[in-house]
Write a protein that holds these residues in place. Structure first.
Motif, PDB file in Angstrom:
ATOM      1  N   VAL A   1      -1.051  33.932   4.229  1.00  0.00           N
ATOM      2  CA  VAL A   1      -0.175  35.096   4.401  1.00  0.00           C
ATOM      3  C   VAL A   1       0.787  35.256   3.226  1.00  0.00           C
ATOM      4  O   VAL A   1       0.912  36.328   2.643  1.00  0.00           O
ATOM      5  CB  VAL A   1       0.601  35.006   5.733  1.00  0.00           C
ATOM      6  CG1 VAL A   1       1.624  36.122   5.852  1.00  0.00           C
ATOM      7  CG2 VAL A   1      -0.367  35.021   6.907  1.00  0.00           C
TER       8      VAL A   1
ATOM      9  N   LYS B   1      -0.989  36.067  -0.188  1.00  0.00           N
ATOM     10  CA  LYS B   1      -1.515  37.436  -0.181  1.00  0.00           C
ATOM     11  C   LYS B   1      -0.389  38.446  -0.356  1.00  0.00           C
ATOM     12  O   LYS B   1      -0.525  39.433  -1.078  1.00  0.00           O
ATOM     13  CB  LYS B   1      -2.285  37.715   1.118  1.00  0.00           C
ATOM     14  CG  LYS B   1      -3.540  36.887   1.301  1.00  0.00           C
ATOM     15  CD  LYS B   1      -4.762  37.522   0.711  1.00  0.00           C
ATOM     16  CE  LYS B   1      -5.111  38.779   1.408  1.00  0.00           C
ATOM     17  NZ  LYS B   1      -6.490  39.132   1.460  1.00  0.00           N
ATOM     18  N   SER B   2       0.740  38.183   0.282  1.00  0.00           N
ATOM     19  CA  SER B   2       1.900  39.054   0.140  1.00  0.00           C
ATOM     20  C   SER B   2       2.387  39.080  -1.305  1.00  0.00           C
ATOM     21  O   SER B   2       2.635  40.145  -1.876  1.00  0.00           O
ATOM     22  CB  SER B   2       3.017  38.571   1.078  1.00  0.00           C
ATOM     23  OG  SER B   2       4.211  39.251   0.821  1.00  0.00           O
TER      24      SER B   2
ATOM     25  N   ALA C   1       0.018  40.929  -3.532  1.00  0.00           N
ATOM     26  CA  ALA C   1       0.143  42.372  -3.319  1.00  0.00           C
ATOM     27  C   ALA C   1       1.357  42.918  -4.053  1.00  0.00           C
ATOM     28  O   ALA C   1       1.298  44.006  -4.636  1.00  0.00           O
ATOM     29  CB  ALA C   1       0.232  42.679  -1.830  1.00  0.00           C
TER      30      ALA C   1
ATOM     31  N   CYS D   1      -3.931  42.379  -5.231  1.00  0.00           N
ATOM     32  CA  CYS D   1      -4.787  42.627  -4.072  1.00  0.00           C
ATOM     33  C   CYS D   1      -3.943  43.213  -2.951  1.00  0.00           C
ATOM     34  O   CYS D   1      -2.732  43.363  -3.095  1.00  0.00           O
ATOM     35  CB  CYS D   1      -5.466  41.331  -3.604  1.00  0.00           C
ATOM     36  SG  CYS D   1      -4.344  40.137  -2.868  1.00  0.00           S
ATOM     37  N   GLU D   2      -4.585  43.507  -1.857  1.00  0.00           N
ATOM     38  CA  GLU D   2      -3.874  43.979  -0.667  1.00  0.00           C
ATOM     39  C   GLU D   2      -3.344  42.772   0.099  1.00  0.00           C
ATOM     40  O   GLU D   2      -3.867  41.677  -0.019  1.00  0.00           O
ATOM     41  CB  GLU D   2      -4.817  44.784   0.220  1.00  0.00           C
ATOM     42  CG  GLU D   2      -5.327  46.051  -0.435  1.00  0.00           C
ATOM     43  CD  GLU D   2      -4.234  47.064  -0.701  1.00  0.00           C
ATOM     44  OE1 GLU D   2      -3.336  47.203   0.151  1.00  0.00           O
ATOM     45  OE2 GLU D   2      -4.275  47.722  -1.753  1.00  0.00           O
TER      46      GLU D   2
ATOM     47  N   THR E   1      -3.520  42.353   3.281  1.00  0.00           N
ATOM     48  CA  THR E   1      -4.162  42.264   4.587  1.00  0.00           C
ATOM     49  C   THR E   1      -4.749  40.881   4.822  1.00  0.00           C
ATOM     50  O   THR E   1      -5.236  40.227   3.898  1.00  0.00           O
ATOM     51  CB  THR E   1      -5.280  43.306   4.725  1.00  0.00           C
ATOM     52  OG1 THR E   1      -6.201  43.140   3.652  1.00  0.00           O
ATOM     53  CG2 THR E   1      -4.722  44.713   4.690  1.00  0.00           C
ATOM     54  N   VAL E   2      -4.667  40.463   6.077  1.00  0.00           N
ATOM     55  CA  VAL E   2      -5.273  39.210   6.514  1.00  0.00           C
ATOM     56  C   VAL E   2      -6.032  39.482   7.806  1.00  0.00           C
ATOM     57  O   VAL E   2      -5.765  40.459   8.491  1.00  0.00           O
ATOM     58  CB  VAL E   2      -4.215  38.098   6.732  1.00  0.00           C
ATOM     59  CG1 VAL E   2      -3.580  37.685   5.419  1.00  0.00           C
ATOM     60  CG2 VAL E   2      -3.148  38.546   7.719  1.00  0.00           C
ATOM     61  N   ARG E   3      -6.985  38.630   8.125  1.00  0.00           N
ATOM     62  CA  ARG E   3      -7.778  38.801   9.338  1.00  0.00           C
ATOM     63  C   ARG E   3      -7.091  38.142  10.524  1.00  0.00           C
ATOM     64  O   ARG E   3      -6.362  37.173  10.370  1.00  0.00           O
ATOM     65  CB  ARG E   3      -9.163  38.192   9.147  1.00  0.00           C
ATOM     66  CG  ARG E   3     -10.018  38.997   8.173  1.00  0.00           C
ATOM     67  CD  ARG E   3     -11.377  38.394   8.034  1.00  0.00           C
ATOM     68  NE  ARG E   3     -11.237  37.213   7.164  1.00  0.00           N
ATOM     69  CZ  ARG E   3     -12.179  36.341   6.926  1.00  0.00           C
ATOM     70  NH1 ARG E   3     -13.355  36.467   7.503  1.00  0.00           N
ATOM     71  NH2 ARG E   3     -11.987  35.331   6.131  1.00  0.00           N
TER      72      ARG E   3
ATOM     73  N   GLU F   1       0.173  39.967   8.967  1.00  0.00           N
ATOM     74  CA  GLU F   1       0.704  40.154   7.614  1.00  0.00           C
ATOM     75  C   GLU F   1       2.130  39.621   7.539  1.00  0.00           C
ATOM     76  O   GLU F   1       2.811  39.446   8.549  1.00  0.00           O
ATOM     77  CB  GLU F   1       0.649  41.628   7.234  1.00  0.00           C
ATOM     78  CG  GLU F   1      -0.776  42.113   7.048  1.00  0.00           C
ATOM     79  CD  GLU F   1      -0.859  43.563   6.575  1.00  0.00           C
ATOM     80  OE1 GLU F   1       0.158  44.123   6.134  1.00  0.00           O
ATOM     81  OE2 GLU F   1      -1.961  44.121   6.662  1.00  0.00           O
TER      82      GLU F   1
END
Length: 95
Positions: A51, A54-55, A58, A63-64, A66-68, A73
């Motif tokens: 998380v 990825k943040s 972004a 990248c975005e 988004t996480v699954r 997020e």
């Protein structure tokens, strides 16, 4: 010899430089470089991996965020904190 680092996704050259400083025995310089990165590294794990990274990626436009599921997020508070940390780090390293 090397390092596995989540932070290397965000700052690959800086992590590589830090690793080479340490391997070359330039411990004080490696320590100083690590100290500059440590607040950002800590933020990458504040709400779990991936998380935080990825943040941060972004924020840098890589990248975005988004996480699954079942992950969520990053919180608005973490995103704002990371923006501040990244902006400050990049301003300090350009000076």
């Amino acid at each position: 010899c090397g390092v596995l680092s989540v932070a290397a996704h965000l700052y690959p050259q800086q992590i590589s430089d830090l690793t080479h400083l340490a391997l070359d025995g330039k411990i004080d310089e490696a320590h100083a470089a690590m100290e500059r990165l440590l607040p950002i590294i800590d933020s990458l794990f504040a709400e779990g991996n991936p998380v935080g990274v990825k943040s941060a990626l972004a924020i840098k436009g890589v990248c975005e965020a988004t996480v699954r599921l079942p992950l969520a997020e990053a919180s608005d508070a973490l995103v704002q904190h990371q923006k501040q940390l990244i902006n400050q780090y990049e301003a300090d390293t350009k000076a």
